[in-house]
Design a protein around this motif. Structure first.
Motif, PDB file in Angstrom:
ATOM      1  N   GLY A   1      46.392  47.840  -9.743  1.00 40.69           N
ATOM      2  CA  GLY A   1      46.172  46.433  -9.445  1.00 40.69           C
ATOM      3  C   GLY A   1      45.809  46.162  -7.988  1.00 40.69           C
ATOM      4  N   GLU A   2      45.419  44.922  -7.745  1.00 40.77           N
ATOM      5  CA  GLU A   2      44.899  44.527  -6.431  1.00 40.77           C
ATOM      6  C   GLU A   2      45.960  44.575  -5.346  1.00 40.77           C
ATOM      7  OE1 GLU A   2      43.332  40.322  -5.074  1.00 40.77           O
ATOM      8  OE2 GLU A   2      41.782  41.376  -6.221  1.00 40.77           O
ATOM      9  N   GLU A   3      47.172  44.141  -5.642  1.00 38.17           N
ATOM     10  CA  GLU A   3      48.213  44.092  -4.615  1.00 38.17           C
ATOM     11  C   GLU A   3      48.568  45.487  -4.111  1.00 38.17           C
ATOM     12  OE1 GLU A   3      50.492  42.575  -1.793  1.00 38.17           O
ATOM     13  OE2 GLU A   3      49.146  41.466  -3.108  1.00 38.17           O
ATOM     14  N   ALA A   4      48.545  46.458  -5.009  1.00 46.34           N
ATOM     15  CA  ALA A   4      48.808  47.844  -4.589  1.00 46.34           C
ATOM     16  C   ALA A   4      47.735  48.322  -3.614  1.00 46.34           C
ATOM     17  CB  ALA A   4      48.867  48.764  -5.807  1.00 46.34           C
TER      18      ALA A   4
ATOM     19  N   PHE B   1      43.583  39.607   1.248  1.00 46.77           N
ATOM     20  CA  PHE B   1      44.348  40.450   2.153  1.00 46.77           C
ATOM     21  C   PHE B   1      45.123  39.605   3.160  1.00 46.77           C
ATOM     22  CE2 PHE B   1      44.693  42.782   6.197  1.00 46.77           C
ATOM     23  CZ  PHE B   1      45.401  43.899   5.774  1.00 46.77           C
ATOM     24  N   ARG B   2      46.384  39.966   3.404  1.00 47.41           N
ATOM     25  CA  ARG B   2      47.211  39.326   4.425  1.00 47.41           C
ATOM     26  C   ARG B   2      47.778  40.422   5.306  1.00 47.41           C
ATOM     27  NH1 ARG B   2      44.698  36.084   2.406  1.00 47.41           N
ATOM     28  NH2 ARG B   2      45.247  34.012   1.589  1.00 47.41           N
TER      29      ARG B   2
ATOM     30  N   PRO C   1      37.449  36.800   8.115  1.00 50.38           N
ATOM     31  CA  PRO C   1      37.593  35.663   7.194  1.00 50.38           C
ATOM     32  C   PRO C   1      37.308  36.029   5.744  1.00 50.38           C
ATOM     33  CG  PRO C   1      36.428  34.985   9.187  1.00 50.38           C
ATOM     34  CD  PRO C   1      36.539  36.481   9.236  1.00 50.38           C
ATOM     35  N   LYS C   2      36.276  36.858   5.511  1.00 48.97           N
ATOM     36  CA  LYS C   2      35.953  37.282   4.151  1.00 48.97           C
ATOM     37  C   LYS C   2      37.070  38.139   3.567  1.00 48.97           C
ATOM     38  CE  LYS C   2      33.056  37.776   0.657  1.00 48.97           C
ATOM     39  NZ  LYS C   2      32.597  36.649  -0.171  1.00 48.97           N
ATOM     40  N   LEU C   3      37.688  38.972   4.390  1.00 45.58           N
ATOM     41  CA  LEU C   3      38.784  39.813   3.920  1.00 45.58           C
ATOM     42  C   LEU C   3      39.982  38.956   3.531  1.00 45.58           C
ATOM     43  CD1 LEU C   3      39.686  42.785   3.549  1.00 45.58           C
ATOM     44  CD2 LEU C   3      40.661  42.666   5.844  1.00 45.58           C
ATOM     45  N   ARG C   4      40.257  37.933   4.317  1.00 40.05           N
ATOM     46  CA  ARG C   4      41.366  37.033   3.982  1.00 40.05           C
ATOM     47  C   ARG C   4      41.071  36.270   2.693  1.00 40.05           C
ATOM     48  NH1 ARG C   4      45.778  34.857   6.314  1.00 40.05           N
ATOM     49  NH2 ARG C   4      46.371  32.750   5.706  1.00 40.05           N
ATOM     50  N   GLN C   5      39.826  35.860   2.538  1.00 43.64           N
ATOM     51  CA  GLN C   5      39.425  35.165   1.318  1.00 43.64           C
ATOM     52  C   GLN C   5      39.594  36.060   0.087  1.00 43.64           C
ATOM     53  OE1 GLN C   5      35.424  33.607   1.530  1.00 43.64           O
ATOM     54  NE2 GLN C   5      35.338  33.211  -0.662  1.00 43.64           N
ATOM     55  N   ALA C   6      39.379  37.375   0.282  1.00 47.38           N
ATOM     56  CA  ALA C   6      39.529  38.314  -0.832  1.00 47.38           C
ATOM     57  C   ALA C   6      40.980  38.529  -1.235  1.00 47.38           C
ATOM     58  CB  ALA C   6      38.896  39.647  -0.461  1.00 47.38           C
TER      59      ALA C   6
ATOM     60  N   ASN D   1      48.445  46.715  -0.239  1.00 53.32           N
ATOM     61  CA  ASN D   1      49.566  47.389   0.440  1.00 53.32           C
ATOM     62  C   ASN D   1      49.100  48.695   1.094  1.00 53.32           C
ATOM     63  OD1 ASN D   1      51.518  45.466  -0.189  1.00 53.32           O
ATOM     64  ND2 ASN D   1      52.045  46.435  -2.148  1.00 53.32           N
ATOM     65  N   LEU D   2      48.262  49.422   0.379  1.00 55.50           N
ATOM     66  CA  LEU D   2      47.703  50.642   0.939  1.00 55.50           C
ATOM     67  C   LEU D   2      46.871  50.332   2.188  1.00 55.50           C
ATOM     68  CD1 LEU D   2      47.064  53.702   0.717  1.00 55.50           C
ATOM     69  CD2 LEU D   2      45.147  53.081  -0.779  1.00 55.50           C
ATOM     70  N   THR D   3      46.099  49.265   2.136  1.00 56.41           N
ATOM     71  CA  THR D   3      45.263  48.879   3.270  1.00 56.41           C
ATOM     72  C   THR D   3      46.105  48.540   4.489  1.00 56.41           C
ATOM     73  OG1 THR D   3      43.616  47.993   1.714  1.00 56.41           O
ATOM     74  CG2 THR D   3      43.430  47.314   4.021  1.00 56.41           C
ATOM     75  N   ARG D   4      47.221  47.836   4.292  1.00 56.64           N
ATOM     76  CA  ARG D   4      48.098  47.488   5.422  1.00 56.64           C
ATOM     77  C   ARG D   4      48.642  48.742   6.097  1.00 56.64           C
ATOM     78  NH1 ARG D   4      50.036  43.947   1.267  1.00 56.64           N
ATOM     79  NH2 ARG D   4      49.166  41.856   1.542  1.00 56.64           N
TER      80      ARG D   4
END
Length: 520
Positions: free
Chosen positions: A76-79, A217-218, A210-215, A82-85
């Motif tokens: 899923g997307e949240e995983a 990501f936090r 901004p695009k990353l936040r829109q996608a 988390n990896l990106t962070r």
């Protein structure tokens, strides 16, 4: 979204990037000419920029995209976020260390690259410029990570446009700050452009956030250094740094040997390489970016034959544009260089030298474009070590050939570009053969029929350009701008029409597919 449509979107964005990069190069050469001072700037920029090439268009972005694509599909997307962070936190820490070390060792690095005598003033300038530009690699590497994150979300245009932001900001602020250092734009003004490079790197990162936040990501720091997927990304990246960066490392080697030649040789290599990268960046890099996420997903389905056909189609699509680009740059290299760069401090002699370098680079354009498509696939199948071994062998051959051409035969900078072409072609051949063994299929049934037709379609174009170069363009570098532009546009246009007409007669599939996509 289909491979061709995604590639065309990425290619359009890449065109803006490459075009603004060409403008940036034009500003440099017009103000400073093919001189030892500009050679010092390019030499200083080469170290952090080589790392940028390895990260931004190479190992980090590819390894992250491969692992994150699979994570997103499986968990899923949240995983994936988390990896990106975690990777962003680790990368920031690593870059701070690299920047600090880089600033401290800039002097010894420049001393190792410059010849022992004769260029002490240029060496001092190169050292100061290199120390100034090291922070650029931090911004560029984080930008590469953001680019990979947006790619797995299906966004390809904006990440490629980010490099255009770098070019625009670095030129505008470089001119303004350089004027403050020296209103006459002598060597000291190059410090302004060095600061502009750093500011441009910051802009390249900022426009994507901004695009990353829109996608979704936090950002928040995550100091978990034991995550297995993070370890896999770094595991894939380390050999990939060498494997994906063989051409960039070869350019760095060329730069070192060019410092032993006449002043302006480094500038000639850099200007020619910029023109050589334009078609590669348009279709090779862009298609490689699109192929990697799709192949990473296909791997999960274990249909290796489908992957081979997918790669073959990508190579054929790239060849449709790379073949005419090779012909144009190879036969009209001097004329193209003269039209674009010959103004200000950039003389006719510099155009001749740079044109010869460009023609030599053109010999390896097909191989370089193919590497940009094939090499990322090794990340998707998690087999980075074999390409790394091939790359190390290629670099050994590169050093040997450069030494032979420069120190024994005493050739000019064009022969350094010949070395690059030889290495990229051999490297692509090795990658493709090994990948075919991994997949159990070469995809030749899909690749060869279309590729042969593309080659045949290029023959009339080559004949027209050869006639133009040898019989119509005598004394071209002494012509005025408008005669150059009109004559080159006429011959270039006739050659282009001949290529498209031959492709239509031979029923090249990529022509019809491109026409339909372009019409949409």
């Amino acid at each position: 979204m289909s491979l061709m449509r995604s590639s065309m979107i990425a290619s359009a964005a890449t065109f803006c990037c490459r075009f603004t990069g060409l403008v940036r190069e034009l500003v440099y050469t017009s103000l400073f000419g093919a001189t030892g001072a500009l050679d010092a700037f390019y030499t200083a920029f080469r170290i952090p920029n080589t790392l940028r090439d390895l990260f931004a268009e190479g190992a980090l972005s590819q390894s992250y995209t491969s692992v994150a694509s699979k994570t997103r599909q499986q968990d899923g997307e949240e995983a994936a976020w988390n990896l990106t962070r975690k990777i962003a936190t680790q990368l920031t820490t690593l870059m701070l260390a690299i920047i600090t070390i880089g600033i401290l060792v800039s002097g010894p690095i420049m001393e190792a690259m410059y010849p022992a005598t004769g260029k002490a003033r240029d060496l001092t300038l190169a050292t100061g410029l290199c120390q100034t530009m090291w922070p650029f690699i931090g911004f560029a590497s984080l930008s590469a990570l953001v680019m990979g994150a947006l790619n797995i979300c299906g966004s390809f245009g904006l990440p490629m446009l980010a490099s255009a932001a770098f070019n625009i900001v670095s030129v505008i602020f470089g001119l303004a700050i350089g004027y403050c250092f020296d209103p006459h734009f002598g060597p000291m003004a190059l410090y302004g452009f060095a600061i502009g490079v750093v500011l441009g790197g910051g802009a390249q990162l900022a426009v994507q956030l901004p695009k990353l936040r829109q996608a979704g990501f936090r950002w928040k720091p995550d100091w978990n250094w034991k995550d297995l997927r993070c370890k896999k990304i770094w595991f894939l990246m380390l050999p990939g740094v060498v494997a994906s960066g063989v051409t960039q490392l070869n350019v760095l080697i060329n730069n070192t040997f060019a410092l032993q030649l006449e002043s302006g040789s480094v500038t000639a290599l850099s200007a020619a390489f910029r023109l050589w990268q334009l078609p590669v960046g348009l279709f090779g890099v862009a298609t490689g970016m699109v192929v990697l996420p799709s192949v990473s997903r296909m791997i999960l389905g274990e249909d290796r034959k489908l992957i081979s056909d997918h790669i073959a189609k990508a190579l054929r699509f790239v060849s449709f544009f790379a073949v005419p680009s090779t012909i144009a740059l190879g036969l009209l290299g001097t004329e193209i260089v003269s039209l674009i760069f010959q103004r200000g401090e950039f003389t006719a002699g510099a155009s001749e030298l740079t044109g010869n370098v460009l023609a030599s680079y053109a010999l390896g354009l097909l191989g370089y474009a193919g590497i940009k498509v094939v090499q990322p696939v090794f990340m998707a199948v998690e087999k980075p070590w074999a390409p790394m071994i091939m790359a190390v062998i290629a670099l050994g051959i590169s050093v040997s050939l450069n030494y032979y051409f420069v120190n024994i035969l005493h050739c000019n900078a064009a022969w350094l570009a010949v070395t690059t072409s030889i290495i990229t072609t051999l490297n692509f051949a090795a990658y493709y053969i090994y990948l075919s063994r991994l997949m159990g299929s070469s995809g030749a049934g899909t690749l060869l029929p279309g590729f042969i037709r593309i080659i045949l379609a290029g023959l009339p174009m080559a004949a027209i350009y050869a006639i133009g170069h040898y019989y119509l363009f005598d004394g071209f570098t002494s012509w005025g701008f408008w005669p150059k532009l009109l004559s080159l546009a006429l011959v270039g246009g006739i050659g282009g029409i001949a290529y498209l007409a031959a492709a239509w007669i031979l029923k090249v599939p990529e022509l019809n597919a491109f026409r339909k996509r372009f019409a949409r």
